[in-house]
Design an enzyme around this catalytic site. Structure first.
Site, short mmCIF file in Angstrom:
data_model
loop_
_atom_site.label_atom_id
_atom_site.label_comp_id
_atom_site.label_asym_id
_atom_site.label_seq_id
_atom_site.Cartn_x
_atom_site.Cartn_y
_atom_site.Cartn_z
N THR A 193 -1.43 7.02 -0.75
CA THR A 193 -0.51 6.02 -1.24
C THR A 193 0.74 5.95 -0.46
OG1 THR A 193 0.55 7.73 -2.80
CG2 THR A 193 -1.28 6.39 -3.61
N GLY A 251 0.85 -1.16 -0.01
CA GLY A 251 0.25 -0.01 0.02
C GLY A 251 0.73 1.30 0.00
N CYS A 252 2.31 1.13 -0.04
CA CYS A 252 3.04 2.12 -0.17
C CYS A 252 3.34 2.59 -1.59
CB CYS A 252 4.15 2.16 0.64
SG CYS A 252 3.98 1.78 2.54
N GLU A 253 3.47 3.77 -1.90
CA GLU A 253 3.97 3.90 -3.48
C GLU A 253 5.43 3.92 -3.54
OE1 GLU A 253 4.67 4.79 -6.97
OE2 GLU A 253 2.65 4.54 -6.59
N SER A 254 6.00 4.55 -2.36
CA SER A 254 7.43 4.24 -1.91
C SER A 254 7.53 2.64 -1.55
CB SER A 254 7.76 5.29 -1.04
OG SER A 254 7.25 5.41 0.06
#
Lengths: 403, 145
Positions: free
Chosen positions: B131, B62-65
């Site tokens: 994000t 769920g992390c864009e990074s």
């Protein structure tokens, strides 16, 4: 119509975030909607709400004629030959899935499917799935160093006589424009079926499917000032008529018995179930809105904005632009020095700036650019020079904080 | 979170983060620039995880990074190590750890994450639709305790 009047038609844009005026530079993800589109949908629900194509009563008849009138509008809007060539879908993604699934029995083991390296996942994954079902081979068309489709490599790939060529009209992540007419003509000479993903083009360019001469052209309503949950599949009648329906059930049949089912003719054969009626009516209004824009002026204004955006970013320094060309449509992709795109996104958001930061649903493109992701600023008819200036000011503070 | 490799217990214990020291820094920040400057400084107090620990099994979805989270229970207290390849996300992660690191299961269960972020003037960063994955991370922390 002057610009202030035009912008005033978009209620969403009149708000502040964190004390800053909203600066919406994410039109490529979804455009804002003019009030007349919202009004048309409310009007349908308040006055005409009924299912289409079925009942004998007046409400249904009103709903049906509004719904079918939008098909006629679309036929004219994209210059299709017949109204039956316009199929309503849930969006670009569903439209491509319908084509890729519908061709299953026509594709053989070893057939070649060419796709665009800059394509978003919606124009990659359905073809991979088709290849898995049939044993076909999917090959990406490489990009040149400046992020354009490599036409020399493309012509070489065409020598292998691909069965399908799927292209983007305008790249989702970068805004680069493909010369589709010429690319399609060469694909056809090689004997391929052709699909053009026009999701990022339809709101910015006059699209003429007969002049492009593709077999399929797909787009979404929500990127052209219309509602979400609705898209269009255009298909050349003879080819469209050969597609096996992805979704079967009500509305798409002529007769059903427990022994056998006979499918309806186009367009109903490919529109199973109750369609998004209010959304179709909303799209009709969105097209009326686009039709009333002075197209030459709008195009010039948008192209000036994109060039201005590119030059302001360059002047800011420590910016890497990806595939930035003067003829980009609607969007500019960039990264700030070695900073993570998400850090930049969070700090821009803090100042009321809405841009997209991520892989833009184009992971293979990011791999080919050797980056994890990037930021993308995109414009629409309501975007002003002030929006760009506010964005650059905000990005300057981001740069001060991060570098 | 089942992990193939775990950082050493000493590494967990070596991390000193205390929300009572951190909160005043945010209360004294008089604009967003100052707040985010503090977030990034705080991020730097989290040790960088070695490449051997930057693995998929430890990644928070769920992390864009990219963000990685490790957890260990020592003497009935929960200790965490986390890292991210984005600087602000790493700072936000540090803020989250500051409130949970070295705490008991009960303390973590009772910890009002949303209230905490509101207090820090970071309302909105902690939302399932963001994000940055902070929400997913908070969930992972709560679940591990």
């Amino acid at each position: 119509m002057d610009f202030t009047q035009l912008r005033a038609q978009f209620p969403t844009l009149e708000q502040t975030l964190e004390g800053y005026p909203l600066c919406y530079l994410d039109t490529a993800a979804t455009s804002q909607k003019p009030k007349r589109v919202l009004d048309a949908m409310v009007q349908y629900y308040e006055k005409d709400n009924a299912n289409v194509h079925r009942a004998a009563h007046q409400l249904s008849s009103r709903a049906t004629s509004q719904y079918e009138a939008v098909r006629d509008t679309l036929r004219r809007f994209i210059n299709a030959e017949r109204r039956e060539e316009v199929i309503f879908t849930h969006g670009t993604t569903e439209a491509i899935n319908m084509v890729a699934y519908g061709l299953t029995t026509q594709i053989k083991k070893g057939d070649l499917i060419l796709i665009d390296t800059a394509a978003h996942h919606a124009n990659i994954v359905p073809w991979q799935q088709l290849a898995q079902r049939t044993g076909a081979i999917v090959k990406p068309i490489p990009l040149t160093e400046d992020c354009r489709l490599d036409e020399t490599a493309y012509d070489t790939l065409l020598r292998d006589k691909p069965a399908i060529v799927a292209l983007s009209h305008v790249s989702n992540a970068l805004g680069t424009l493909n010369p589709v007419s010429s690319l399609i003509a060469r694909a056809k000479q090689a004997g391929a079926l052709t699909l053009v993903d026009g999701a990022q083009a339809i709101a910015h360019l006059a699209v003429d499917v007969r002049s492009i001469d593709c077999d399929f052209y797909v787009f979404s309503a929500h990127k052209m000032y219309g509602p979400t949950g609705l898209g269009v599949l255009y298909g050349r009648y003879e080819i469209l008529d050969t597609l096996a329906p992805l979704i079967s059930g009500g509305e798409m049949i002529k007769s059903v018995s427990f022994e056998a089912t006979e499918f309806n003719i186009l367009p109903n054969r490919l529109e199973a179930g109750t369609p998004p009626i209010a959304e179709v009516i909303g799209l009709g209004e969105a097209i009326a809105f686009i039709d009333e824009l002075p197209s030459v002026e709008t195009a010039r204004q948008e192209s000036e904005l994109i060039c201005y955006l590119q030059s302001q970013l360059e002047q800011l320094g420590d910016i890497t632009l990806y595939g930035a060309h003067k003829d980009n449509i609607g969007a500019v992709a960039f990264n700030l020095a070695g900073e993570h795109h998400q850090d930049v996104g969070i700090l821009l958001d803090q100042q009321g700036i809405a841009v997209r930061c991520g892989h833009h649903c184009a992971m293979p493109l990011m791999q080919s650019l050797q980056i994890k992701g990037c930021c993308r600023a995109s414009v629409g008819v309501y975007t002003s020079k002030d929006d760009i200036d506010n964005f650059i000011t905000a990005l300057t503070s981001v740069k001060e904080l991060l570098l | 979170m089942s992990q193939a490799a775990q950082p050493a217990t000493e590494a967990f214990l070596a991390l000193k983060l205390d929300s009572s020291e951190i909160l005043p820094l945010f209360e004294n920040a008089n604009n967003w620039q100052e707040r985010y400057r503090q977030i990034m400084l705080l991020g730097k107090t989290l040790p960088k995880l070695g490449e051997e620990f930057r693995i998929e099994q430890a990644q928070v979805r769920g992390c864009e990074s990219n963000a990685w989270l490790y957890h260990q229970k020592i003497d009935n207290k929960h200790y965490f190590l986390a890292d991210s390849d984005a600087r602000i996300v790493k700072g936000l992660v540090a803020l989250l750890l500051a409130a949970c690191h070295g705490k008991s299961s009960e303390e973590i269960a009772n910890f009002d994450i949303e209230g905490y972020f509101d207090q820090l003037g970071l309302t909105g960063q902690l939302s399932p639709s963001r994000t940055n994955g902070l929400f997913a991370l908070a969930k992972a922390i709560k679940a591990s305790a």
